[in-house]
Design a protein around this motif. Structure first.
Motif, mmCIF file in Angstrom:
data_model
loop_
_atom_site.group_PDB
_atom_site.id
_atom_site.type_symbol
_atom_site.label_atom_id
_atom_site.label_comp_id
_atom_site.label_asym_id
_atom_site.label_seq_id
_atom_site.Cartn_x
_atom_site.Cartn_y
_atom_site.Cartn_z
ATOM 1 N N CYS A 97 0.863 -1.279 -0.009
ATOM 2 C CA CYS A 97 -0.193 -0.076 -0.179
ATOM 3 C C CYS A 97 0.802 1.182 0.008
ATOM 4 O O CYS A 97 2.010 1.307 0.530
ATOM 5 N N HIS A 99 0.386 3.976 1.347
ATOM 6 C CA HIS A 99 0.222 4.780 2.376
ATOM 7 C C HIS A 99 1.182 4.506 3.542
ATOM 8 O O HIS A 99 1.897 5.368 4.182
ATOM 9 N N HIS A 100 1.492 3.029 3.591
ATOM 10 C CA HIS A 100 2.278 2.716 4.916
ATOM 11 C C HIS A 100 3.453 2.006 4.275
ATOM 12 O O HIS A 100 4.375 1.502 4.912
ATOM 13 N N VAL A 102 3.302 -1.479 3.454
ATOM 14 C CA VAL A 102 3.028 -2.588 4.032
ATOM 15 C C VAL A 102 2.227 -3.260 3.161
ATOM 16 O O VAL A 102 1.562 -2.919 2.296
ATOM 17 N N CYS A 168 -1.777 -3.006 6.607
ATOM 18 C CA CYS A 168 -1.737 -1.877 7.407
ATOM 19 C C CYS A 168 -2.934 -1.703 8.420
ATOM 20 O O CYS A 168 -3.126 -0.787 9.120
HETATM 21 ZN ZN LIG Z 1 -1.484 0.924 4.228
#
Ligand SMILES: [Zn+2]
Ligand SMILES: Nc1nc2c(ncn2[C@@H]2O[C@H](COP(=O)(O)OP(=O)(O)OP(=O)(O)O)[C@@H](O)[C@H]2O)c(=O)[nH]1
Length: 207
Positions: A97, A99-100, A102, A168
């Motif tokens: 992902c 965003h993170h 992970v 995440c």
């Molecule tokens: Zn994420």
């Protein structure tokens, strides 16, 4: 053209993307993150870790070096006049992902209605890899897969469904273990005809 600045599928990477760092810079960044995690990057067990992580990134993010058009470039026309649905279900994938950074891990189901020949079945699984091995959202991954099928195969219709667990959401944050995220997109005949959508859901066992 540098692999990080060339257009990727339907989503061009912006010209403002930074030049690719050197391997040494990438490994130094990993040492920084180890220290940020609270450990000592100079202890014996971690000495080779930055090199391993840089190498692993080469696999996790190998999709930036790949082109969906190349994967889907070869089609077969001698299929006995077959022009009905072609569906490959349960294609395993793992992605990260954006965003993170992970993993999110799951399965893809892909169908299309051929217009002018069919593509090798393995190429649909390879197509998922092209886009999964990048920083992603599940929605964008779904869109990029179906856009590439439409752009390069020109089918009468296409359908893509992804189901995945986002680490995440399970390993951190809300810790919703086992929550599944489903995304799907239909184009052409699949978008227009509910009967075709139902057939897709039936064939992937979701009805
Ligand atoms: Zn994420
Ligand atoms: N729509 C979408 N969201 C995603 C995907 N992967 C991760 N996310 C979400 O991205 C969001 C980022 O939210 P932020 O509030 O900016 O970040 P955060 O504080 O780490 O959020 P929490 O995960 O709620 O702790 C989170 O809600 C994640 O669940 C994805 O593929 N699609």
């Amino acid at each position: 053209m540098d692999a990080r600045t060339k257009p990727i599928g339907a989503t061009p990477v912006t010209a403002t993307a930074l030049p690719r760092p050197t391997r040494e810079e990438a490994e130094a960044a990993v040492r920084t993150l180890i220290a940020w995690a609270g450990d000592d990057p100079t202890r014996e067990g971690l000495l080779e870790t930055p090199a391993r992580v840089a190498k692993a990134y080469g696999e996790f993010y190998s999709g930036y070096e790949q082109d969906a058009g190349v994967v889907l470039s070869k089609t077969f026309k001698e299929v006995g006049g077959y022009d009905d649905i072609v569906l490959v279900r349960d294609i395993p994938f793992n992605s990260h992902c954006e965003h993170h950074m992970v993993p999110f891990v799951g399965k893809a189901h892909i169908a299309y209605l051929p217009h002018d020949g069919v593509v090798g079945l393995s190429k649909l699984a390879r197509l998922v890899e092209v886009f999964a091995r990048r920083l992603q959202t599940q929605e964008n991954l779904t869109a990029q897969i179906i856009d590439a099928i439409n752009e390069h195969l020109g089918p009468r219709g296409a359908a893509v469904m992804l189901e995945a667990e986002h680490m995440c959401m399970s390993m951190r944050g809300v810790r919703a273990h086992g929550a599944a995220t489903i995304t799907h997109r239909f184009t052409g005949v699949f978008a227009e005809d509910r009967v075709e959508q139902d057939r897709f859901f039936g064939l992937i066992g979701k009805r």
